[in-house]
Design an enzyme around this catalytic site. Sequence first.
Site, PDB file in Angstrom:
ATOM      1  N   GLU A 114       0.808  -1.234   0.071  1.00  0.00           N
ATOM      2  CA  GLU A 114      -0.119  -0.020  -0.013  1.00  0.00           C
ATOM      3  C   GLU A 114       0.790   1.322   0.018  1.00  0.00           C
ATOM      4  O   GLU A 114       1.613   1.468   0.918  1.00  0.00           O
ATOM      5  CB  GLU A 114      -0.696  -0.015   1.259  1.00  0.00           C
ATOM      6  N   ASP A 164      -1.240  -1.446   5.539  1.00  0.00           N
ATOM      7  CA  ASP A 164      -1.053  -0.898   7.098  1.00  0.00           C
ATOM      8  C   ASP A 164      -2.041  -1.775   7.887  1.00  0.00           C
ATOM      9  O   ASP A 164      -3.059  -2.377   7.532  1.00  0.00           O
ATOM     10  CB  ASP A 164      -1.475   0.361   7.211  1.00  0.00           C
ATOM     11  N   ASP A 170      -4.114  -0.635  10.119  1.00  0.00           N
ATOM     12  CA  ASP A 170      -5.275  -0.062  10.762  1.00  0.00           C
ATOM     13  C   ASP A 170      -6.419  -0.350   9.727  1.00  0.00           C
ATOM     14  O   ASP A 170      -6.420  -1.045   8.785  1.00  0.00           O
ATOM     15  CB  ASP A 170      -4.915   1.382  10.570  1.00  0.00           C
ATOM     16  N   ASP A 174      -7.526   1.616   7.512  1.00  0.00           N
ATOM     17  CA  ASP A 174      -7.669   2.045   5.878  1.00  0.00           C
ATOM     18  C   ASP A 174      -6.931   0.662   5.292  1.00  0.00           C
ATOM     19  O   ASP A 174      -7.276   0.426   4.156  1.00  0.00           O
ATOM     20  CB  ASP A 174      -6.748   3.079   5.797  1.00  0.00           C
TER      21      ASP A 174
END
Length: 639
Positions: free
Chosen positions: A429, A502, A504, A506
């Site tokens: 990403e 990541d 998280d 997102d």
Amino acid sequence: MSTTAAKRYDADDITVLEGLEPVRKRPGMYIGGVGMQGLHHLIWEVVDNSVDEAMNGHATEITVTLHNDGRTVTVSDNGRGIPVDRNTKTKKSALETVLTVLHAGGKFDEGNYKTAGGLHGVGASVVNALSKELVAVIKRDGAQYRMAFAKGQPTSKLQKLKGAVRGTGTTITFTPDPTIFPKTDFDTALIRLRLETASFLHRGVKVTYVDESAKTKNTFHHENGIVDYLGKVLKERNARPIHELPFTLRKDDSEARVEVAVQWTESTDEHLRSYVNGIPTGSGGTHENGFRSGLNKAVRNYIDTHSLTPRGVKIATEDIREGMVGILSVFISEPQFQGQTKDKLNNPETQTTVENTVRPAMEQWMNNNRSVADSVIARIIAAARAREASRAASNAISRKGGSKRTMLPGKLSDCVSGGKGDSELFIVEGDSAGGSAKQGRDRNHQAILPLRGKVLNTESATLKKILENKEIQDLVAALGCGIGPNMDLSQLRYDRVVLLADADSDGHHITTLLLTFFYRHMPSLIAAGRLYIAVPPLYRIDIGKETYWAADEPDRERIIADHGGRSKPEITRFKGLGEMMPKTLWETTLNPKTRRMVKVEIDDHLETDRVISDLMGRDASARFRFIMERAEDAEAIDV
């Protein structure tokens, strides 16, 4: 020559497991595993027994209750009731025999059940073996009987309760054994869905689901059977039919009962839900093969008879089934399933039976409804032309062979051993994270492909839009094996494909978008076990001189609980992979010796398809419903 005496291996080393010991020792052999799928399989086994009574005309109502603790279930029916008299072979009551002896039941004798889902005689005893507690209450001959068990062993004798009762039936209440199952909380939405499906497949039977903790009661009763079910599936998938009149079939003879409901839609994929004696067969089997073969022959015969063969394009079998949404329900006397989990039908004769039933019925339907049939044929021809165009576009963006380096995307940092040895492609990403990964990787075996921003949601996009997307083009080019029906896994340039985002919300979203793409357009990559998800840390925890890495909040709390007593922990939360030093990224996420990765596998294709359609499709109401039903389960929301 070793001086240590080898242990003698003789007859006394052979272990014989008796009674229900094999079930408790190896539960996976009987229910497919001890995860959520295996846990709920306990309910399905008991419900299947009640459904068998209904299928054979002995029951009209089935009630399933999830009690307040969320872990105890009661299944009751108004069938004949399990016999309670003494079995001459086991010297036990028939009830105790059914619940404590493997391969004991009333379905081996054809006179008792014409069709049944549970034929192995192990379902009830397996549920008993894997339950902390199980209580059976039987109503027969104007009396009521009760017997209790724990972990497969009787804890009470068969008791005849006081007072006369009306009617007949069986009631089974059980609580799964927490020493067998890591998690024993049932999913109420999953139970409700399975029971509603049962009411569609067994039209006329009233199925009730009671959730005591939610104080809800749902009663399902569908006189139109799978025709109503087809309408529900079309609505769920937001699939727009191209013709109003569905093809329906119900034929019952000495060999089998075959029920079919089919409509073609504007969707670009095929969706078939198949069942045998009311049991979902997510992996298909001979009945699905017979259905597809009969459908294919009927359509081709219609095309040939009415001279509708298109010029310049050859119709493939996948063109005929593109956009088709169908329900196939088959009832046979002696189904041969692949394993006790009954996920795939193996009866070879059923393929011929279903094919010979579907083909003439489909031909007659098409000839009797010419306008509908012609719209279906037009849809099939359009699919064939789109497939040819897709193949040309796919070939244009696919990299064929590992030696043509000029066709690879410029932002790909390839590895030395591309296509050889233990090679891996990390789909990362963002450019920032991609930069750290490129510096920290093992250049001999690890390639890095950074993607910018959110990936295209391919569930809601047309194939033309997908093939025009630059990120998708780069991804397909890097993999080198094509896309869609023309994908050739032998041309895949890497041994493993790893999604790295990541830790998280997102990052999870981006991973989900990529999973949707691979599931819809490169499913053989998943089937071959070549797709993985990397698990990077979200937290760094320094305790004294030691450093620990946590993937999420529960992992962080566990580490602190295990090691935090020595000194106060210092906790650092990463904002993203891009802020990690290359060395840190290597140690935590890329190094095969220390990293954590999850292989992408599909246990239930029907459920996977439904979830992706709900969460990633155009219908926002499905996502809203999903969120509202699970809102209370969310411990925190990462905003």
